[in-house]
Motif scaffolding. Structure first.
Motif, PDB file in Angstrom:
ATOM      1  N   GLY A   1      30.044  47.229  32.687  1.00 43.49           N
ATOM      2  CA  GLY A   1      30.831  46.243  33.419  1.00 43.49           C
ATOM      3  C   GLY A   1      31.940  46.881  34.230  1.00 43.49           C
ATOM      4  O   GLY A   1      32.229  46.451  35.354  1.00 43.49           O
TER       5      GLY A   1
ATOM      6  N   LEU B   1      29.463  46.582  37.336  1.00 49.28           N
ATOM      7  CA  LEU B   1      29.681  45.182  37.697  1.00 49.28           C
ATOM      8  C   LEU B   1      31.000  44.963  38.420  1.00 49.28           C
ATOM      9  O   LEU B   1      31.051  44.214  39.405  1.00 49.28           O
ATOM     10  N   SER B   2      32.063  45.603  37.959  1.00 49.29           N
ATOM     11  CA  SER B   2      33.378  45.386  38.586  1.00 49.29           C
ATOM     12  C   SER B   2      33.409  45.775  40.070  1.00 49.29           C
ATOM     13  O   SER B   2      33.946  45.022  40.895  1.00 49.29           O
TER      14      SER B   2
ATOM     15  N   THR C   1      34.929  38.171  35.542  1.00 44.82           N
ATOM     16  CA  THR C   1      34.093  39.328  35.208  1.00 44.82           C
ATOM     17  C   THR C   1      33.846  39.407  33.706  1.00 44.82           C
ATOM     18  O   THR C   1      32.725  39.680  33.260  1.00 44.82           O
TER      19      THR C   1
ATOM     20  N   ILE D   1      30.209  39.202  31.710  1.00 47.02           N
ATOM     21  CA  ILE D   1      29.766  40.178  30.713  1.00 47.02           C
ATOM     22  C   ILE D   1      29.392  39.471  29.414  1.00 47.02           C
ATOM     23  O   ILE D   1      28.366  39.770  28.780  1.00 47.02           O
TER      24      ILE D   1
ATOM     25  N   VAL E   1      36.992  44.976  30.869  1.00 50.86           N
ATOM     26  CA  VAL E   1      36.924  44.334  32.180  1.00 50.86           C
ATOM     27  C   VAL E   1      37.859  43.147  32.357  1.00 50.86           C
ATOM     28  O   VAL E   1      37.962  42.613  33.462  1.00 50.86           O
TER      29      VAL E   1
END
Length: 323
Positions: free
Chosen positions: A136, A140-141, A177, A181, A253
Motif C-alpha cells: 500500500g 497503492l499510495s 487509502t 487496503i 498508509v
C-alpha cells in the motif's frame, strides 16, 4: 459363580461409557469457562490499566480531539473516528465485490475454473498484513496520489456538500487509502464464507426456481439470499471485526495524524495504529493509561458490532421464520 463372572464384563461395558461422557462433559464445561475467565481477565486488565486516564479526563477522553504526549493532553476521538471511517469505507468497497465474486463462483463460473479461482482468493488471506502495508505504501499510495485522488478532487470534490469529503491535497496516504487496503484484506474472508453459505442452498431449490423460469438474478435475490441470509450477515460482521482491529497495514498508509478532517483524503489515525506507534515509547503513566483506554474502547466497539449482529440475526429469524 459362573453367572457372576459373566455379568462383570457387562457391568464394566455399561459403566465405562458413562464415565467417558462425564469426563467429556467436565472438560467441555472447563474449556467454556476458561474462555469466559480469559475474557474477563482481558476486560479487567484494560479497565484497571486505563483508570488513571479515565479519572483524569473523564468523559472528555472520548470527545476530545487533542492527543499530545508532551503536554499530557489525550483525547480518543480522532482514533475512534479513523477506526470507524476506515472500516466503513472497507465494507462499502468489499461487500459488493465479495457478493459478486461469490455469486460468480456459485452460479456462473465454469466448473473447471471454480477451484483455481477459489484457491487464489483463499491464498490472499494468507498474505501477512505487513506485506499489504508495504504494498500500500509503495504501490497503492503513489497511484492514489497521482491518479485516483486528483480525479476525485476534480470531479466529486466540486459537488456541493458531498464534495467536502473529497477536498484537499492529494497526499496519497490517508483515510481513504487505509480503507481501500482494509477492503482488500477482508475480501478473502468475506468471499470464502459467503461462497460456502451460498453452496449450502439445496440444488433442488435452485433447479426448481430455474424450472419456473426465474433468471439468475431472481434466483439469487429470491431464493439464495433469503435461505442464506444469516450466514451472509455473519460473514460481513466477521469481516468488519477484522477491519476494526487491523494494525500494521493501516499504520503504513493512514498517515498517523491525530486529527479529524472533513475530507477522507486527509491523513488520520486509528486506535490500532496509535497503539502500534506509541505503546513502546509510552514511559509516562498517563500516556500508557490513555493507550490502554484506547484498547478498551476498541474492545467495546468490537463487542458492540457482535451484539448488533446478533440482534439483527434474531430479528431476521423472527421475521422470516428462520432456518
Amino acid at each position: 459363580m459362573t453367572s457372576t463372572v459373566s455379568v462383570l464384563p457387562q457391568q464394566r461395558a455399561t459403566r465405562l461409557p458413562g464415565l467417558g461422557d462425564a469426563i467429556f462433559g467436565f472438560l467441555a464445561w472447563g474449556f467454556a469457562l476458561l474462555v469466559l475467565v480469559l475474557l474477563t481477565g482481558v476486560i479487567v486488565s484494560l479497565v484497571w490499566g486505563s483508570l488513571p486516564a479515565l479519572r483524569t479526563y473523564g468523559f472528555d477522553f472520548l470527545i476530545s480531539t487533542r492527543w499530545n504526549p508532551v503536554t499530557e493532553k489525550f483525547g480518543a476521538l480522532p482514533a475512534i473516528y479513523g477506526t470507524l471511517v476506515t472500516s466503513v469505507i472497507a465494507m462499502v468497497i468489499a461487500i459488493p465485490v465479495s457478493f459478486g465474486i461469490s455469486i460468480f463462483l456459485t452460479e456462473l463460473c465454469p466448473p473447471m475454473l471454480k477451484r483455481p479461482i477459489g484457491t487464489a482468493i483463499e491464498l490472499l488471506a494468507a498474505v501477512p498484513s505487513i506485506i499489504f502495508g508495504i504494498w500500500g505504501l509503495f504501490v497503492l499510495s503513489p497511484i492514489m496520489q497521482t491518479i485516483v485522488q486528483p480525479f476525485l478532487i476534480s470531479t466529486i470534490g466540486q459537488v456541493p456538500v458531498i464534495g467536502l469529503l473529497f477536498s484537499g491535497a492529494p497526499y496519497g496516504i490517508g483515510i481513504l487509502t487505509a480503507g481501500m487496503i482494509l477492503s482488500i484484506m477482508v475480501l478473502p474472508y468475506m468471499v470464502s464464507i459467503t461462497r460456502d453459505v451460498f453452496e449450502t442452498v439445496p440444488a433442488q431449490v435452485r433447479e426448481s426456481a430455474y424450472g419456473l423460469g426465474a433468471t439468475t438474478w431472481e434466483v439469487v435475490w429470491r431464493v439464495i439470499l433469503p435461505y442464506s441470509r444469516v450466514g451472509v450477515i455473519g460473514a460481513f460482521m466477521l469481516s468488519l471485526g477484522r477491519a476494526l482491529g487491523e494494525t500494521m497495514a493501516v499504520t503504513f498508509v493512514v498517515g498517523n495524524t491525530a486529527k479529524i478532517a472533513t475530507s477522507i483524503l486527509a491523513p488520520g489515525t486509528t486506535i490500532s495504529a496509535a497503539l502500534a506507534n506509541e505503546f513502546a515509547e509510552a514511559s509516562d503513566e498517563l500516556h500508557l493509561a490513555s493507550l490502554l483506554g484506547l484498547g478498551l474502547i476498541l474492545f467495546i466497539l468490537t463487542f458492540a458490532v457482535i451484539g448488533t449482529a446478533r440482534l439483527l440475526l434474531l430479528r431476521l429469524n423472527k421475521q422470516f421464520g428462520g432456518h
